[in-house]
Design a protein around this motif. Structure first.
Motif, PDB file in Angstrom:
ATOM      1  N   GLN A 197      -0.681   0.324 -11.506  1.00  0.00           N
ATOM      2  CA  GLN A 197       0.696   0.232 -11.021  1.00  0.00           C
ATOM      3  C   GLN A 197       1.573  -0.426 -12.072  1.00  0.00           C
ATOM      4  O   GLN A 197       1.241  -1.490 -12.585  1.00  0.00           O
ATOM      5  CB  GLN A 197       0.731  -0.574  -9.717  1.00  0.00           C
ATOM      6  N   GLU A 226       0.917   3.906  -2.977  1.00  0.00           N
ATOM      7  CA  GLU A 226       0.536   5.275  -2.613  1.00  0.00           C
ATOM      8  C   GLU A 226       1.637   6.269  -2.961  1.00  0.00           C
ATOM      9  O   GLU A 226       1.383   7.359  -3.463  1.00  0.00           O
ATOM     10  CB  GLU A 226       0.236   5.332  -1.108  1.00  0.00           C
ATOM     11  N   THR A 251      -4.740  -3.536  -4.573  1.00  0.00           N
ATOM     12  CA  THR A 251      -4.346  -2.274  -3.941  1.00  0.00           C
ATOM     13  C   THR A 251      -4.425  -1.130  -4.951  1.00  0.00           C
ATOM     14  O   THR A 251      -4.971  -0.054  -4.666  1.00  0.00           O
ATOM     15  CB  THR A 251      -2.909  -2.386  -3.381  1.00  0.00           C
ATOM     16  N   ALA A 252      -3.891  -1.367  -6.142  1.00  0.00           N
ATOM     17  CA  ALA A 252      -3.887  -0.316  -7.155  1.00  0.00           C
ATOM     18  C   ALA A 252      -5.308   0.040  -7.571  1.00  0.00           C
ATOM     19  O   ALA A 252      -5.670   1.214  -7.690  1.00  0.00           O
ATOM     20  CB  ALA A 252      -3.074  -0.775  -8.366  1.00  0.00           C
ATOM     21  N   GLN A 253      -6.125  -1.000  -7.749  1.00  0.00           N
ATOM     22  CA  GLN A 253      -7.491  -0.763  -8.200  1.00  0.00           C
ATOM     23  C   GLN A 253      -8.285   0.039  -7.167  1.00  0.00           C
ATOM     24  O   GLN A 253      -9.024   0.960  -7.512  1.00  0.00           O
ATOM     25  CB  GLN A 253      -8.177  -2.098  -8.445  1.00  0.00           C
ATOM     26  N   ARG A 254      -8.090  -0.330  -5.887  1.00  0.00           N
ATOM     27  CA  ARG A 254      -8.786   0.404  -4.820  1.00  0.00           C
ATOM     28  C   ARG A 254      -8.418   1.876  -4.840  1.00  0.00           C
ATOM     29  O   ARG A 254      -9.204   2.742  -4.515  1.00  0.00           O
ATOM     30  CB  ARG A 254      -8.435  -0.188  -3.452  1.00  0.00           C
ATOM     31  N   ARG A 255      -7.158   2.147  -5.205  1.00  0.00           N
ATOM     32  CA  ARG A 255      -6.705   3.533  -5.227  1.00  0.00           C
ATOM     33  C   ARG A 255      -6.947   4.181  -6.585  1.00  0.00           C
ATOM     34  O   ARG A 255      -6.545   5.333  -6.802  1.00  0.00           O
ATOM     35  CB  ARG A 255      -5.223   3.611  -4.880  1.00  0.00           C
ATOM     36  N   GLU A 264       0.831  -1.211   0.000  1.00  0.00           N
ATOM     37  CA  GLU A 264       0.000   0.000   0.000  1.00  0.00           C
ATOM     38  C   GLU A 264       0.863   1.258   0.000  1.00  0.00           C
ATOM     39  O   GLU A 264       0.588   2.211  -0.728  1.00  0.00           O
ATOM     40  CB  GLU A 264      -0.968  -0.024   1.183  1.00  0.00           C
ATOM     41  N   ARG A 265       1.910   1.253   0.817  1.00  0.00           N
ATOM     42  CA  ARG A 265       2.779   2.436   0.844  1.00  0.00           C
ATOM     43  C   ARG A 265       3.473   2.648  -0.488  1.00  0.00           C
ATOM     44  O   ARG A 265       3.646   3.784  -0.936  1.00  0.00           O
ATOM     45  CB  ARG A 265       3.809   2.298   1.961  1.00  0.00           C
ATOM     46  N   VAL A 268      -5.530   3.517  -9.477  1.00  0.00           N
ATOM     47  CA  VAL A 268      -4.339   3.730 -10.306  1.00  0.00           C
ATOM     48  C   VAL A 268      -3.974   2.430 -11.012  1.00  0.00           C
ATOM     49  O   VAL A 268      -4.464   1.356 -10.669  1.00  0.00           O
ATOM     50  CB  VAL A 268      -3.123   4.205  -9.472  1.00  0.00           C
TER      51      VAL A 268
END
Ligand SMILES: *Cc1c(COP(=O)(O)O)cnc(C)c1O
Length: 463
Positions: A180, A152, A172-176, A148-149, A178
């Motif tokens: 990656q 982010e 993680t990328a999809q939730r944000r 996550e870090r 973006v």
């Protein structure tokens, strides 16, 4: 790794059969430029100087044991790697070899990129101002918090190491919201160490996804199918302290074959390949490392040739030297304490550090050289084993070497080529205080990582 025995005089006849050492150098006072950093020399009185500063002054000001890092040499090596690979390739310094905020700033100024493999290394890189897009994040077991870090922060690439991680990073990328950029680390069935490489059956390890059995092709299929990921290339890292380019040749060929298969199956030509690090340095006079421009030429020739025969566009190459940049730039300075001559065997020379500041000899049977540096001596060579002060008989810094027979307590000795994997692997065993790293450049010396103190020990120990 063992070297051939040379006769070392009748005094040492009993141990000759073990044969892990070379004959003593003709002149024990000579400093072989292969193993010492570039500004190291002896002054008129015979004392070693680095960056124009003598070891007596360094020992007095910073204490022993301590690592002294030749900053201009470090920067010159960064530039040599960047120039050798040129604008169509990327050099990532492997931070695990040695990382500090000063090092990050030097890398940034010299145009290099940076590999990290933990949250701690990522924090150090970002804190010292390395742009996130120049950071690659590695590791076989990145935690969800670390992923996550990294996402982010916007790191330039995450090197995916397992099927589970493909999913974790994608989520993680999809939730944000973006995409990656990622590479997939494959194991190509090559393992290289020092002068040899083995081209079969080395899928049996914790890193990467095997090319064999179509595992890597399946990983590519999954990565290409997930919205959160932008697959930019394939990554391979085959070993460490490698001199023989044959392992890279096999590895590059197999990675290019995978790129061709990906093109045939998915109609995409991945734009990058990363051939990893692992290039060897000289720890003793017997080692003959290659120059960065020779390595760059060999690698780019292999990749170009393989791509031509597979009718692929040549991808952008990246490499990840750690040891080859920082290793030769530092030495560890010790003060000699107890000396124990063991008749018919060898002389044990104890120093004020040991396995807590250099675990490599105990861990990998690594070979180092050593020199008397506070003065010169015309005394006969004596066969020594340099040992630390820890409660462990494997606490050896230099297994077999020659030092002058008039060596005594209070003399300063130095072990060259300790810039990589020494401070970064240092421990507090026996509540040792980890030594400082002092950067020396053009007559100035400054602490970049300070010595640990007893207060540091007590602060961690919360009772
Ligand atoms: C350790 C490592 C490196 C650096 O290895 P050196 O021997 O220091 O050059 C580069 N890439 C990866 C993936 C690594 O694990």
């Amino acid at each position: 790794m063992s070297r051939s025995a040379h006769p070392a005089g009748p005094r040492h006849a009993d141990v000759l059969t073990e044969g892990h050492y070379s004959a003593p150098a003709a002149d024990l006072n000579a400093l072989d430029e292969k193993v010492w950093s570039r500004t190291v020399t002896r002054d008129a009185d015979g004392a070693l100087t680095v960056g124009g500063i003598g070891v007596a002054r360094l020992a007095e000001e910073f204490g022993t044991p301590a690592y002294f890092l030749d900053e201009s040499d470090f920067r010159a090596r960064c530039r040599a790697w960047a120039d050798a690979f040129g604008p169509d390739a990327d050099v990532f310094y492997a931070g695990k070899a040695f990382l500090s905020r000063a090092v990050v700033r030097w890398l940034k100024e010299e145009g290099l990129n940076l590999d990290v493999c933990s949250g701690g290394e990522l924090t150090t890189a970002l804190d010292a101002g390395m742009p996130a897009e120049r950071i690659a994040f590695h590791g076989n077991n990145k935690t969800v918090a670390e992923i996550e870090r990294a996402v982010e922060a916007g790191v330039g690439r995450i090197v995916l190491d397992s099927f589970q991680e493909i999913v974790r990073v994608a989520h993680t990328a999809q939730r944000r919201g973006v995409r990656q950029r990622v590479q997939i680390r494959v194991t190509v069935g090559v393992e290289a160490h020092t002068h040899e490489f083995i081209a079969t059956a080395h899928e049996d390890q914790k890193f990467g996804i095997a090319l064999a059995d179509g595992q890597a092709a399946e990983a590519v299929r999954r990565a290409l199918s997930l919205d959160g990921l932008e697959l930019i290339g394939i990554h391979s890292h085959i070993g460490s302290q490698i001199f023989d380019m044959a392992g890279f040749e096999v590895s590059a060929r197999r990675v290019v074959q995978l790129l061709a298969e990906i093109r045939d199956e998915h109609g995409v030509e991945l734009p990058e390949i990363d051939l990893g690090g692992g290039l060897g340095i000289a720890y003793t006079s017997d080692d003959d490392p290659r120059e960065p421009h020779e390595i760059a030429k060999a690698l780019s020739d292999i990749v170009t040739r393989e791509c031509e025969s597979a009718k692929l566009r040549t991808p952008r190459i990246s490499v990840e030297p750690g040891r080859a940049i920082v290793g030769p730039t530092a030495f560890t300075l010790y003060e000699v304490g107890t000396i124990k001559p063991l008749e018919g065997l060898r002389t044990y020379v104890s120093v004020d550090g040991g396995m807590s500041d250099n675990i490599r000899t105990a861990l990998y049977d690594a070979e180092y050289s050593v020199a008397l540096v506070s003065r010169t001596s015309e005394a006969e060579p004596m066969l020594v084993r340099v040992v630390g002060k820890h409660c462990e008989s494997g606490d050896i810094v230099v297994k077999d070497a020659f030092l002058p027979a008039d060596l005594g307590p209070g003399d300063l000795i130095a072990v060259p080529a300790t810039g990589a994997y020494c401070r970064s692997m240092a421990s507090n065993y026996n509540h040792a205080l980890r030594p400082p790293v002092v950067a020396v450049r053009e007559g100035e010396a400054r602490v970049i990582v300070r010595r640990e103190t007893e207060e540091d020990l007590l602060r961690l120990d919360v009772g």
